[in-house]
Structure formats: C-alpha cells, structure tokens
Design a protein around this motif. Structure first.
Motif, PDB file in Angstrom:
ATOM      1  N   MET A 208       0.903  -1.306  -0.153  1.00  0.00           N
ATOM      2  CA  MET A 208      -0.043  -0.060  -0.016  1.00  0.00           C
ATOM      3  C   MET A 208       0.768   1.330   0.138  1.00  0.00           C
ATOM      4  N   VAL A 209       0.673   2.078  -1.126  1.00  0.00           N
ATOM      5  CA  VAL A 209       1.879   2.976  -1.315  1.00  0.00           C
ATOM      6  C   VAL A 209       1.286   4.385  -1.026  1.00  0.00           C
ATOM      7  N   GLY A 210       1.838   5.281  -0.235  1.00  0.00           N
ATOM      8  CA  GLY A 210       1.617   6.575  -0.228  1.00  0.00           C
ATOM      9  C   GLY A 210       2.778   7.558  -0.436  1.00  0.00           C
ATOM     10  N   GLY A 211       2.615   8.457  -1.468  1.00  0.00           N
ATOM     11  CA  GLY A 211       3.582   9.283  -2.091  1.00  0.00           C
ATOM     12  C   GLY A 211       3.460   9.600  -3.472  1.00  0.00           C
ATOM     13  N   ASP A 212       4.213  10.220  -4.134  1.00  0.00           N
ATOM     14  CA  ASP A 212       4.233  10.585  -5.558  1.00  0.00           C
ATOM     15  C   ASP A 212       4.061   9.571  -6.407  1.00  0.00           C
ATOM     16  N   GLN A 213       2.889   9.305  -7.249  1.00  0.00           N
ATOM     17  CA  GLN A 213       2.690   8.027  -7.814  1.00  0.00           C
ATOM     18  C   GLN A 213       3.508   7.970  -9.059  1.00  0.00           C
ATOM     19  N   ALA A 214       4.369   9.215  -9.392  1.00  0.00           N
ATOM     20  CA  ALA A 214       5.188   9.186 -10.559  1.00  0.00           C
ATOM     21  C   ALA A 214       6.380   8.208 -10.021  1.00  0.00           C
ATOM     22  N   LEU A 215       6.952   8.605  -9.095  1.00  0.00           N
ATOM     23  CA  LEU A 215       7.821   7.902  -8.411  1.00  0.00           C
ATOM     24  C   LEU A 215       7.392   6.193  -8.147  1.00  0.00           C
ATOM     25  N   LEU A 216       6.315   5.877  -7.852  1.00  0.00           N
ATOM     26  CA  LEU A 216       5.818   4.710  -7.669  1.00  0.00           C
ATOM     27  C   LEU A 216       6.191   4.008  -9.104  1.00  0.00           C
ATOM     28  N   GLU A 217       5.498   4.559  -9.917  1.00  0.00           N
ATOM     29  CA  GLU A 217       5.473   3.905 -11.598  1.00  0.00           C
ATOM     30  C   GLU A 217       6.885   3.769 -12.040  1.00  0.00           C
ATOM     31  N   LYS A 218       8.065   4.608 -11.583  1.00  0.00           N
ATOM     32  CA  LYS A 218       9.353   4.302 -11.962  1.00  0.00           C
ATOM     33  C   LYS A 218       9.857   3.316 -11.305  1.00  0.00           C
ATOM     34  N   HIS A 219       9.488   3.055 -10.116  1.00  0.00           N
ATOM     35  CA  HIS A 219      10.199   1.787  -9.476  1.00  0.00           C
ATOM     36  C   HIS A 219       9.204   0.551  -9.483  1.00  0.00           C
TER      37      HIS A 219
ATOM     38  N   HIS B 166      -1.586   2.415  -5.138  1.00  0.00           N
ATOM     39  CA  HIS B 166      -1.194   3.645  -4.765  1.00  0.00           C
ATOM     40  C   HIS B 166      -2.436   4.232  -4.263  1.00  0.00           C
ATOM     41  N   VAL B 167      -2.249   4.625  -2.600  1.00  0.00           N
ATOM     42  CA  VAL B 167      -3.791   4.802  -1.940  1.00  0.00           C
ATOM     43  C   VAL B 167      -3.535   6.196  -1.552  1.00  0.00           C
ATOM     44  N   GLY B 168      -2.687   7.380  -1.784  1.00  0.00           N
ATOM     45  CA  GLY B 168      -2.552   8.587  -1.661  1.00  0.00           C
ATOM     46  C   GLY B 168      -1.432   9.345  -1.302  1.00  0.00           C
ATOM     47  N   PRO B 169      -1.447  10.375  -0.486  1.00  0.00           N
ATOM     48  CA  PRO B 169      -0.110  11.009  -0.285  1.00  0.00           C
ATOM     49  C   PRO B 169       0.678  10.314   0.784  1.00  0.00           C
ATOM     50  N   VAL B 170       1.947  10.662   1.077  1.00  0.00           N
ATOM     51  CA  VAL B 170       2.563  10.200   2.139  1.00  0.00           C
ATOM     52  C   VAL B 170       2.110  10.178   3.474  1.00  0.00           C
ATOM     53  N   GLY B 171       1.704   9.119   4.055  1.00  0.00           N
ATOM     54  CA  GLY B 171       1.062   8.823   5.296  1.00  0.00           C
ATOM     55  C   GLY B 171      -0.261   7.679   4.977  1.00  0.00           C
ATOM     56  N   ALA B 172      -0.733   7.687   3.606  1.00  0.00           N
ATOM     57  CA  ALA B 172      -2.058   7.080   3.370  1.00  0.00           C
ATOM     58  C   ALA B 172      -1.686   5.661   3.339  1.00  0.00           C
ATOM     59  N   GLY B 173      -0.155   5.310   2.777  1.00  0.00           N
ATOM     60  CA  GLY B 173      -0.029   3.914   3.119  1.00  0.00           C
ATOM     61  C   GLY B 173      -0.251   3.161   4.309  1.00  0.00           C
TER      62      GLY B 173
END
Length: 297
Positions: free
Chosen positions: A132-143, A156-163
């Motif tokens: 469950m990932v919180g943060g910049d979705q572009a960074l997630l897609e990169k990795h 991807h569930v939202g901003p930092v903290g949402a995870g």
C-alpha cells in the motif's frame, strides 16, 4: 540482472530477508547487516557508507522509532544518500511518524514512498505481498517493476502517510478477527463439540476469515510461533487507539479486541503469535481447543 539503479536494503528480519533475497535476483542490491558477511546466500555490508551510490533504498524495520533512528541518527543512512535518491519504507509505523520522515527526507532532496506490506512471511517468500503506497505516484511507477519482485498487488492509496493508514485498517480488522476466534472457539469444547470439526465448519462456512484459516489449524496443534510476536505487533493497536481517540471515532469492537490482546500480553504471551490470544479464554473456561491427538508439552 536488470536495472541500472543500485538498490540498498535495510532490515533483514522475518519479512525483510525473503524480500531482499527476491530483489537480489533481479537488481544490483546491497543489504545491511551489522555483522556483514553472508546471510542465507545474501551478501551484506556492515556500514551505511556502502550505500553512498545507491539510488533507491528499501527499509523494512520494526517500528517508526527505529526507522527514524536508522535514517537520521548519528551516522544515519540519510546522510550517506545523494539528492535525487529515494527511500521506500515497507515498515509498519504510524501515520505521524511516516509524514515526519517524508518531510525530513524532502529537505535533503531525497524522495520517499510510504509503502507498508501485508501478507506475512510465507507471502514474502513467494513474492505475493500486498503493498500500500503513499507518496508521489510518478515515483511509484518509476520503481514499480522492481517492487513487483516482492509484491503481486501494489496499490497507490494517496499522499505520504496514506500507506500507513491503509495498512493500519487492514491490521485492525485482522486483530479483531483473531480476538473473536480466541473468545468463541474455546466455548465449543467446553460444551462438548469437537474442535477439529468446528475448525472444518468455520473454515468452510460463513465464519471463515484469513485469521481462522491461518490460526485455527495451528491452535489445534498448540502451535503459537508461526506468526509475528504479539509484543512486536501491539503497536498497531496503540496506533488504532490513538487514531480513533484523536478523531472522536467510536470503536467499541476494536476496544474489546484490544483488551483481549492486552490480557494475553499481561499473562506473558507476548513472544507468541496472535493465535495465543486463545490461551486467555482457554484458561478462563478451563478447556483446550486442540486436536484429539495433541498432547500439551
């Protein structure tokens, strides 16, 4: 081995070690162990200085206090990373802690993904965790491709903290399920029912849950060391109590489950997995929910 990024991994525990081993098959990976050397075929280093050329680092640590110490303590990891690197934290921490970590890393020019995982050790070994990932979705897609070596479902569930919030909700429901099993199952043998038959009925009927499927067969054998120790996992219930209290959310069922958990800890079962909550009610009722061929040691 694919990928130009040099990856780092910190936290070779029950979950982290199988995750790191899967990653090492696909990417250039440096893992940290304070003793260095090989751990189950994985080469490790003993100092954060070896992470200086890492473009991305995975953390899988016990709690938020440890995460902050590892990153920002004296000689901490963050001081050895270059601007433009990214930290992906798969630890289970708190919402407040993970937001604080993200803000501190941002000031250093380091990216951050709040990425707790769910699935227990077996799924870490199989690479079928849920992340469950919180943060910049572009960074997630990169990795994402690299993260898929560990997790078969990445959301991807939202901003930092949402995870961390998403993971917490999952964990609280899991804890409530286990506490319910602990309370109800011992009543069956007390009233003359066969625990093995009851387990079969529950796990093939509407009372079924992941908790019942995982823990009930272990309880039948008196096995309480297959899951995460209660004393280490108690932080989730603390976080749940804080979250509901701070927001004024009524949570009576969660409070009752927490009381059962606390009774198990008070009785000295903290080193056992969550299935050991049943021991509280077995003692209370003077019975055991065990298979016929089981003999207590």
């Amino acid at each position: 081995m694919s990928g130009a990024i040099h990856w780092g991994f910190v936290g070779l525990g029950q979950m982290g070690l199988p995750m790191a081993r899967r990653m090492a098959k696909q990417v250039n990976l440096t893992a940290l162990d304070r003793k260095g050397g090989q751990i189950d075929g994985l080469n490790t280093v003993s100092e954060f200085s070896a992470f200086a050329d890492c473009g991305a680092v995975i953390c899988c640590l016990p709690n938020g206090k440890v995460v902050e110490s590892v990153l920002f303590g004296e000689g901490g990891l963050a001081g050895h990373l270059s601007a433009g690197a990214i930290v992906i934290d798969t630890s289970t921490t708190s919402h407040a802690s993970t937001v604080r970590v993200g803000e501190r890393l941002a000031k250093l020019g380091i990216g951050f993904l709040d990425s707790p995982v769910s699935g227990m050790q077996k799924r870490a070994e199989d690479g079928t965790l849920t992340m469950m990932v919180g943060g910049d979705q572009a960074l997630l897609e990169k990795h994402r491709h690299t993260l898929e070596t560990m997790a078969s479902k990445i959301l991807h569930v939202g901003p930092v903290g949402a995870g961390q919030l998403a993971k917490l909700f999952n964990q609280l429901l899991f804890d409530i399920n286990i506490a319910a099993l602990a309370e109800i199952l011992p009543i069956a043998p007390k009233l003359g029912l066969d625990p093995e038959q009851v387990t079969e009925i529950v796990n093939s009927g509407t009372g079924r849950s992941y908790a019942s499927e995982f823990f009930a067969p272990n309880i039948l054998q008196g096995t309480f060391d297959k899951g995460y120790p209660m004393e280490a996992a108690y932080k989730d219930l603390i976080a749940g109590a804080e979250l509901t209290a701070q927001n004024g959310f009524p949570a009576p069922v969660l409070a009752a489950a927490t009381a059962t958990y606390q009774q198990a800890l008070a009785q000295g079962h903290g080193n056992k997995d969550k299935g050991a909550m049943i021991l509280v009610f077995e003692e209370l009722l003077g019975t055991r929910f065990r298979a016929k061929d089981h003999k207590d040691g």
